[in-house]
Scaffold this motif. Structure first.
Motif, PDB file in Angstrom:
ATOM      1  N   ARG A 215       0.821  -1.221   0.000  1.00  0.00           N
ATOM      2  CA  ARG A 215       0.000   0.000   0.000  1.00  0.00           C
ATOM      3  C   ARG A 215       0.850   1.265   0.000  1.00  0.00           C
ATOM      4  NH1 ARG A 215      -5.739  -0.363   2.114  1.00  0.00           N
ATOM      5  NH2 ARG A 215      -6.247  -2.552   1.786  1.00  0.00           N
ATOM      6  N   PHE A 216       2.107   1.131   0.385  1.00  0.00           N
ATOM      7  CA  PHE A 216       2.982   2.298   0.469  1.00  0.00           C
ATOM      8  C   PHE A 216       4.077   2.288  -0.585  1.00  0.00           C
ATOM      9  CE2 PHE A 216       0.852   1.637   4.457  1.00  0.00           C
ATOM     10  CZ  PHE A 216       0.397   2.905   4.762  1.00  0.00           C
TER      11      PHE A 216
ATOM     12  N   THR B 246       0.051   4.303  -6.599  1.00  0.00           N
ATOM     13  CA  THR B 246      -0.462   5.045  -7.755  1.00  0.00           C
ATOM     14  C   THR B 246      -1.521   4.221  -8.483  1.00  0.00           C
ATOM     15  OG1 THR B 246       1.711   6.072  -7.980  1.00  0.00           O
ATOM     16  CG2 THR B 246       0.212   6.314  -9.836  1.00  0.00           C
ATOM     17  N   ALA B 247      -1.281   2.920  -8.588  1.00  0.00           N
ATOM     18  CA  ALA B 247      -2.262   2.043  -9.243  1.00  0.00           C
ATOM     19  C   ALA B 247      -3.592   2.083  -8.497  1.00  0.00           C
ATOM     20  CB  ALA B 247      -1.726   0.615  -9.304  1.00  0.00           C
ATOM     21  N   HIS B 248      -3.528   1.994  -7.179  1.00  0.00           N
ATOM     22  CA  HIS B 248      -4.747   2.061  -6.369  1.00  0.00           C
ATOM     23  C   HIS B 248      -5.510   3.358  -6.652  1.00  0.00           C
ATOM     24  CE1 HIS B 248      -7.286   2.313  -2.772  1.00  0.00           C
ATOM     25  NE2 HIS B 248      -6.754   3.499  -2.553  1.00  0.00           N
ATOM     26  N   LEU B 249      -4.782   4.462  -6.683  1.00  0.00           N
ATOM     27  CA  LEU B 249      -5.436   5.752  -6.918  1.00  0.00           C
ATOM     28  C   LEU B 249      -6.007   5.825  -8.333  1.00  0.00           C
ATOM     29  CD1 LEU B 249      -2.851   8.047  -5.097  1.00  0.00           C
ATOM     30  CD2 LEU B 249      -5.138   7.419  -4.285  1.00  0.00           C
ATOM     31  N   ASP B 250      -5.265   5.275  -9.295  1.00  0.00           N
ATOM     32  CA  ASP B 250      -5.765   5.226 -10.675  1.00  0.00           C
ATOM     33  C   ASP B 250      -7.080   4.454 -10.758  1.00  0.00           C
ATOM     34  OD1 ASP B 250      -3.551   6.580 -11.606  1.00  0.00           O
ATOM     35  OD2 ASP B 250      -2.986   5.058 -13.074  1.00  0.00           O
ATOM     36  N   VAL B 251      -7.087   3.289 -10.137  1.00  0.00           N
ATOM     37  CA  VAL B 251      -8.310   2.463 -10.198  1.00  0.00           C
ATOM     38  C   VAL B 251      -9.460   3.209  -9.523  1.00  0.00           C
ATOM     39  CG1 VAL B 251      -9.389   0.279  -9.567  1.00  0.00           C
ATOM     40  CG2 VAL B 251      -6.975   0.316 -10.236  1.00  0.00           C
ATOM     41  N   ALA B 252      -9.168   3.765  -8.346  1.00  0.00           N
ATOM     42  CA  ALA B 252     -10.215   4.488  -7.612  1.00  0.00           C
ATOM     43  C   ALA B 252     -10.746   5.654  -8.433  1.00  0.00           C
ATOM     44  CB  ALA B 252      -9.664   4.971  -6.269  1.00  0.00           C
ATOM     45  N   ALA B 253      -9.880   6.251  -9.244  1.00  0.00           N
ATOM     46  CA  ALA B 253     -10.301   7.391 -10.072  1.00  0.00           C
ATOM     47  C   ALA B 253     -10.945   6.926 -11.376  1.00  0.00           C
ATOM     48  CB  ALA B 253      -9.096   8.276 -10.379  1.00  0.00           C
ATOM     49  N   GLY B 254     -11.083   5.631 -11.556  1.00  0.00           N
ATOM     50  CA  GLY B 254     -11.749   5.121 -12.756  1.00  0.00           C
ATOM     51  C   GLY B 254     -10.885   5.090 -13.996  1.00  0.00           C
ATOM     52  N   ARG B 255      -9.591   5.261 -13.810  1.00  0.00           N
ATOM     53  CA  ARG B 255      -8.720   5.407 -14.991  1.00  0.00           C
ATOM     54  C   ARG B 255      -8.648   4.148 -15.853  1.00  0.00           C
ATOM     55  NH1 ARG B 255      -2.968   8.703 -14.789  1.00  0.00           N
ATOM     56  NH2 ARG B 255      -2.681   8.696 -17.046  1.00  0.00           N
ATOM     57  N   ILE B 256      -8.878   2.990 -15.272  1.00  0.00           N
ATOM     58  CA  ILE B 256      -8.904   1.773 -16.102  1.00  0.00           C
ATOM     59  C   ILE B 256     -10.300   1.139 -16.102  1.00  0.00           C
ATOM     60  CG2 ILE B 256      -6.433   1.251 -15.894  1.00  0.00           C
ATOM     61  CD1 ILE B 256      -7.535  -1.070 -13.930  1.00  0.00           C
ATOM     62  N   GLY B 257     -11.298   1.938 -15.795  1.00  0.00           N
ATOM     63  CA  GLY B 257     -12.671   1.424 -15.809  1.00  0.00           C
ATOM     64  C   GLY B 257     -12.934   0.493 -14.642  1.00  0.00           C
ATOM     65  N   THR B 258     -13.777  -0.498 -14.873  1.00  0.00           N
ATOM     66  CA  THR B 258     -14.143  -1.457 -13.829  1.00  0.00           C
ATOM     67  C   THR B 258     -13.147  -2.613 -13.809  1.00  0.00           C
ATOM     68  OG1 THR B 258     -16.448  -0.954 -14.289  1.00  0.00           O
ATOM     69  CG2 THR B 258     -16.006  -2.947 -13.000  1.00  0.00           C
ATOM     70  N   PRO B 259     -12.554  -2.917 -12.675  1.00  0.00           N
ATOM     71  CA  PRO B 259     -11.616  -4.045 -12.612  1.00  0.00           C
ATOM     72  C   PRO B 259     -12.319  -5.360 -12.962  1.00  0.00           C
ATOM     73  CG  PRO B 259     -11.356  -2.650 -10.683  1.00  0.00           C
ATOM     74  CD  PRO B 259     -12.598  -2.180 -11.400  1.00  0.00           C
ATOM     75  N   GLN B 260     -11.643  -6.169 -13.790  1.00  0.00           N
ATOM     76  CA  GLN B 260     -12.203  -7.464 -14.188  1.00  0.00           C
ATOM     77  C   GLN B 260     -11.269  -8.621 -13.850  1.00  0.00           C
ATOM     78  OE1 GLN B 260     -12.957  -6.698 -18.355  1.00  0.00           O
ATOM     79  NE2 GLN B 260     -14.897  -5.682 -17.940  1.00  0.00           N
ATOM     80  N   LEU B 261      -9.971  -8.376 -13.983  1.00  0.00           N
ATOM     81  CA  LEU B 261      -8.993  -9.430 -13.717  1.00  0.00           C
ATOM     82  C   LEU B 261      -7.842  -8.829 -12.908  1.00  0.00           C
ATOM     83  CD1 LEU B 261      -8.829 -10.979 -17.304  1.00  0.00           C
ATOM     84  CD2 LEU B 261      -9.595 -12.202 -15.258  1.00  0.00           C
ATOM     85  N   LEU B 262      -7.436  -9.509 -11.853  1.00  0.00           N
ATOM     86  CA  LEU B 262      -6.332  -8.995 -11.042  1.00  0.00           C
ATOM     87  C   LEU B 262      -5.318 -10.104 -10.788  1.00  0.00           C
ATOM     88  CD1 LEU B 262      -9.227  -7.784  -9.569  1.00  0.00           C
ATOM     89  CD2 LEU B 262      -7.451  -6.231  -8.744  1.00  0.00           C
ATOM     90  N   ARG B 263      -4.124  -9.698 -10.454  1.00  0.00           N
ATOM     91  CA  ARG B 263      -3.077 -10.655 -10.104  1.00  0.00           C
ATOM     92  C   ARG B 263      -2.158 -10.014  -9.076  1.00  0.00           C
ATOM     93  NH1 ARG B 263       2.235 -12.781 -13.483  1.00  0.00           N
ATOM     94  NH2 ARG B 263       2.157 -14.931 -12.777  1.00  0.00           N
ATOM     95  N   SER B 264      -1.798 -10.797  -8.094  1.00  0.00           N
ATOM     96  CA  SER B 264      -0.789 -10.342  -7.130  1.00  0.00           C
ATOM     97  C   SER B 264       0.051 -11.544  -6.780  1.00  0.00           C
ATOM     98  CB  SER B 264      -1.456  -9.785  -5.875  1.00  0.00           C
ATOM     99  OG  SER B 264      -0.472  -9.431  -4.918  1.00  0.00           O
ATOM    100  N   LEU B 265       1.352 -11.369  -6.773  1.00  0.00           N
ATOM    101  CA  LEU B 265       2.198 -12.509  -6.419  1.00  0.00           C
ATOM    102  C   LEU B 265       3.333 -12.097  -5.505  1.00  0.00           C
ATOM    103  CD1 LEU B 265       5.147 -12.621  -8.025  1.00  0.00           C
ATOM    104  CD2 LEU B 265       3.699 -13.208  -9.938  1.00  0.00           C
ATOM    105  N   THR B 266       3.744 -13.050  -4.697  1.00  0.00           N
ATOM    106  CA  THR B 266       4.892 -12.887  -3.814  1.00  0.00           C
ATOM    107  C   THR B 266       5.761 -14.127  -3.938  1.00  0.00           C
ATOM    108  OG1 THR B 266       3.545 -11.657  -2.231  1.00  0.00           O
ATOM    109  CG2 THR B 266       5.649 -12.517  -1.428  1.00  0.00           C
ATOM    110  N   ARG B 267       7.008 -13.912  -4.289  1.00  0.00           N
ATOM    111  CA  ARG B 267       7.939 -15.030  -4.327  1.00  0.00           C
ATOM    112  C   ARG B 267       9.172 -14.668  -3.523  1.00  0.00           C
ATOM    113  NH1 ARG B 267       7.490 -15.789 -10.735  1.00  0.00           N
ATOM    114  NH2 ARG B 267       5.359 -16.597 -10.870  1.00  0.00           N
ATOM    115  N   ASP B 268       9.400 -15.460  -2.498  1.00  0.00           N
ATOM    116  CA  ASP B 268      10.580 -15.278  -1.657  1.00  0.00           C
ATOM    117  C   ASP B 268      11.786 -15.904  -2.342  1.00  0.00           C
ATOM    118  OD1 ASP B 268      10.192 -14.261   1.274  1.00  0.00           O
ATOM    119  OD2 ASP B 268       8.383 -15.397   0.777  1.00  0.00           O
ATOM    120  N   PRO B 269      12.954 -15.348  -2.113  1.00  0.00           N
ATOM    121  CA  PRO B 269      14.120 -15.923  -2.785  1.00  0.00           C
ATOM    122  C   PRO B 269      14.587 -17.258  -2.203  1.00  0.00           C
ATOM    123  CG  PRO B 269      14.708 -13.913  -1.617  1.00  0.00           C
ATOM    124  CD  PRO B 269      13.242 -14.077  -1.459  1.00  0.00           C
ATOM    125  N   ALA B 270      14.278 -17.512  -0.939  1.00  0.00           N
ATOM    126  CA  ALA B 270      14.807 -18.764  -0.380  1.00  0.00           C
ATOM    127  C   ALA B 270      13.942 -19.251   0.764  1.00  0.00           C
ATOM    128  CB  ALA B 270      16.247 -18.581   0.081  1.00  0.00           C
TER     129      ALA B 270
END
Lengths: 340, 340, 340, 340
Positions: free
Chosen positions: B130-131, B137-161
């Motif tokens: 979030r910080f 910026t992406a959060h604010l863009d979405v909230a401002a409607g800049r990419i319309g209505t969200p339809q597909l999202l992805r978030s990933l976390t990969r630790d190195p070891a």
């Protein structure tokens, strides 16, 4: 100087860069504190001091230099006053971090270096690229032979917006802007020195100021003693943001540094792919600015010579002075040797 | 709380993340100071305190919570103890920044939120994306409607070891790692809540620990109330570095965030183009970690609700708990509503 | 020429580039066929003819020019023979696609242009960047004013490996390599002409050939009539691949073109992020090579002047000739005007 | 079949993809010619034949299959007719390149494979990613163990604009779009087969067509026999262009493929950095489309099994059929084995 003692810093100059360095010194330098601020404008000095919780405010830099509670000073006054301030600070026994350019004549530069040497104080110059992650790694790569022998180099600085052409001193593009690029080229070609320069420069953004000697666009070709050829380039109105890039090409590869992108966010829109850009040097190079002040304090403690020394400032200045000569004469000019 | 007073912070937990938060609190938070450190290991607490110039050291967190000279605490103890520490801290009248997860059961989460509300203290959770500049910026863009209505999202976390699979608590991949991604998906789809999840997960890196319930690789599909579909993905052994990425695709465009590159340096060598990568979350997300603690202190002063609240922690936990259920049952599962 | 008739092409020169153009002509030009091949090496001509299903083979180019079944010729013979071949071809009434450089002296260039004009045949020169998607779009953007007035330009060509320095004619770096960049700079600064050049050049890769006049590394600064300043740069041994890039910076923005990457594949490995690179101009610029021959055939049909004309070849050559003079004299030199 | 003979191809279907394949066959396949075109619309078939210089036009595909002057056929008719056309073509002794999907039921697929085997003709399916440079290299890298054992995969297809939802057959998102991604996942995880799928899908772009069974957005989770977990994702309205990407993460690294950028041109403007995007699959994957037809002709000559075989089509279809079942039942479903 013991590692347990806090290093007490004084700031000379509370303008844009001074305020930024002051903030950095006050907030981001472990083991250091900002103790005093000097600026001819009492209002400006007081405002900054209040924002940063600094107690002492001076209007005359000499007062700050006379203050026994200060170990080192950060000079962010107008460029033309730098060398004299360095000399006075050294004589007062203060270590000095001086914004670029450290001096505008080679004689001044020599005297500043001598003063710091005599007083045995640390003297560091504000060549920020040396502390930017990508440029620093590139320097180490080249020094380690990772791309072989450097043959072609490039360094450029483009400011986003023309700043006071009417009141700007002559040759500011060489002495205050390209001085960064001249240092960067030396940094990326370690051990070699510039021997010859050729300048093309003009007032393309604001031709009305050309008569005053104000140039806003320049291309400098530099030949180094090891055969490498380099281009330094500057322009004062890059509408897309603050643009600082470097490239070093050698017999075994190439390194490219510098991105104007603000973050790793990419927008894919009906109009194409888009990324935001950095508009401020203090954003683009923020980590480098913090790192250089930390390095200054580390050198004060250890007594080691800074990575951006008075001699480095002198060598970059020698290139800048040769540029002025080349521009005035319209021909290639030898760079005055480092050993003057 | 007046803006002129220094906020005095106490740190609970002097392990890897605790040390990092302690350093941040001590160095990079204007108007705040680190006043005390508590850790069951007196040695570890003392070593960190000494490095950061902190005077007070405790072995029992309750001692720190009883200290009247502390305004807020940073909880970086083992995850299973978080909720109880949040509750105790709130009862002691301290504001709380708690590393994720704030709780491991929904009941715990509800009690922690209630305790902070009752005590009228600030409660912030360590959802670092979030910080991060690009995610924010992406959060604010979405909230401002800049990419319309969200339809597909992805978030990933990969630790190195892989980190201590033998002693790792059960479901750590959902409760401690993917919890970040569940929060990120909510952040990138503002106003919507997860309603259903389906999990595929396995022990592919270290199959020998699967019998203990240790999963190292997971793909979670999430359906949101606004129709958007999302994938959260985690793996504990990315040999190339610390990989945190996000993507949100909507009716008017897409935003992509996250780069594993260490800097903007590119090497062009006989073996191709090469870039170094980040290996540590504290390097990759350093600015985000600093920003979140600054935000915490700002919220303590202003009384505003943090951008990463106890309710956000509860909502992400609800997804994680549904994941456990989905994994155990091998089928899609409803997420327990936010209003419990 | 009617659009329904097949255009019959003859190839002069069956070396590396000749073979590539022959393949393109035989395979990828709708409405055209490759009818004959001429090369002093009968073996080489026959081998290529056989591979491409071409019936006629000549050892003397004049035989091919005398062949009434040929409408146009592709000249890929050694550079020093180009101008005479263009003149002979024009006199034989054949349209001409000539690899760069079309000529090596301005007088030759003028005679070649005149011959084509007199014979009213199409004359196109192999300036491939003009047909590369990114360079072409950049040209159109600049022409449309999208980046304002050009102020700074860059074009570079780096070959992956030194090619026969022992037998290479003098000044090849200017006449055969940088000729591309001089044309590219003109293309990216439409309507303006070069007025002055300054050269730094050396034999850094193979200093043993410098005595023969073989230079392998060069930096050329060019001033244009509209005030824009440009850098053209070449080197003959880029270990990472074939490197062709362009940059044009103007009062309203910048355009950057050129990537050495082979595809959009990125590998994330324990050693960092890696991408493969292009090693051959015929891979890097394959689509441009195909597009330029299609354009040639289109111009033969329509009678329109090609996008890379004899006059363009002459203008780029004028810069190259000025470079030789600048190198020999060690100073900036005026470029001989287009109107000779 | 001798290498010296021209391979004579017939095209069935003169719609958008048929026209594109026809153009490719007519122009870009050395050693092959396009001999006949069949389409129920005589007008459309004639127009295309005229543009490509093709002599024979049929309205009934059987006429084309009965033509003894044809060696192989390209099937680009509506998907529901593919399998029957493959079977008829094989029985007529013609080799077959069939656009995806080769069949829409597993029974059809089995019969098509058997027909080709019985007739000993080449049978290739239009899985274009297998011939895209970056996906092909990735496949070879994985097969060579360069990223270790695959653990997580991703493949996505996003069309730029919704195409005839009113007349679209049911399950088109699985049978005609995601079929590409199912094949890509198999291609990037060589030797392994899908064993289980879970689907989330919806009509988010055009909810009014959901009642007809028209889905426009889908996320499919796939578990492979070797433990790898994969996500396939599709959406029919990506306003930024045609988006085809792949990712394969393994125990020793990750490979990422796919870029929506039209060329390597970057624009730096006051509004940020911008790049144009590809809007058409036939632009984005043009080289792959050409390569797959060349491969088909090569396989016809050599008798080797194509890289995209009938068995590959069947395996991808088995995943698509399982997806329909998963969607209808709202739960994870086993994929029907390859050995039927």
């Amino acid at each position: 100087m013991s590692t347990s003692q806090t290093i007490r810093l004084g700031l000379i100059g509370a303008g844009r860069m001074g305020s930024f360095h002051g903030l950095t010194a006050a907030r981001h330098i472990p083991g250091a504190s900002l103790t005093a601020i000097a600026d001819p404008s009492h209002t400006q000095a007081t405002r900054l001091a209040s924002a940063l919780g600094v107690q002492k405010v001076y209007t005359d830099p000499q007062q700050l230099l006379d203050d026994p509670d200060i170990d080192g000073v950060l000079i962010a006054a107008p460029a033309r006053s730098h060398a004299e301030l360095v000399i006075k600070a050294a004589r007062a026994g203060k270590s000095v971090f001086c914004e670029k350019p450290m001096a505008v004549t080679l004689d001044e530069a020599d005297r500043a270096i001598a003063a710091a040497a005599d007083a045995q104080v640390t003297l560091q110059v504000g060549f920020n690229r040396r502390f930017a992650k990508s440029f620093r790694t590139a320097h180490l790569d080249v020094a380690a032979g990772r791309i072989g022998t450097p043959q072609l180099l490039r360094s450029l600085t483009r400011d986003p917006a023309l700043n006071n052409p009417a009141t700007s001193p002559q040759w500011v593009i060489f002495l205050e802007t390209l001085i960064h690029d001249f240092d960067t080229l030396r940094y990326l070609n370690p051990g070699a020195e510039a021997v010859e320069v050729f300048v093309m420069a003009d007032a393309l953004i604001a031709p009305e100021f050309k008569a005053n000697g104000f140039l806003d666009t320049a291309v400098v070709t530099v030949r180094f003693g090891n055969g490498a050829m380099a281009v330094a380039e500057a322009n004062f109105q890059a509408v897309y943001g603050y643009d600082v890039r470097g490239e070093v090409f050698g017999s075994a590869g190439m390194l490219c540094m510098g991105s104007v992108n603000e973050s790793d966010l990419l927008r894919y829109l009906a109009t194409g792919v888009q990324a935001d850009t950095q508009r401020m040097d203090t954003d683009l190079l923020r980590d480098a600015y913090i790192a250089e002040l930390n390095h200054f304090v580390d050198c004060m403690r250890s007594g080691e010579k800074p990575l951006a020394s008075g001699e480095d400032a002198r060598a970059a200045l020698a290139i800048a002075r040769a540029c002025i000569e080349s521009f005035e004469q319209g021909k290639a000019v030898r760079v005055q040797g480092v050993a003057s």
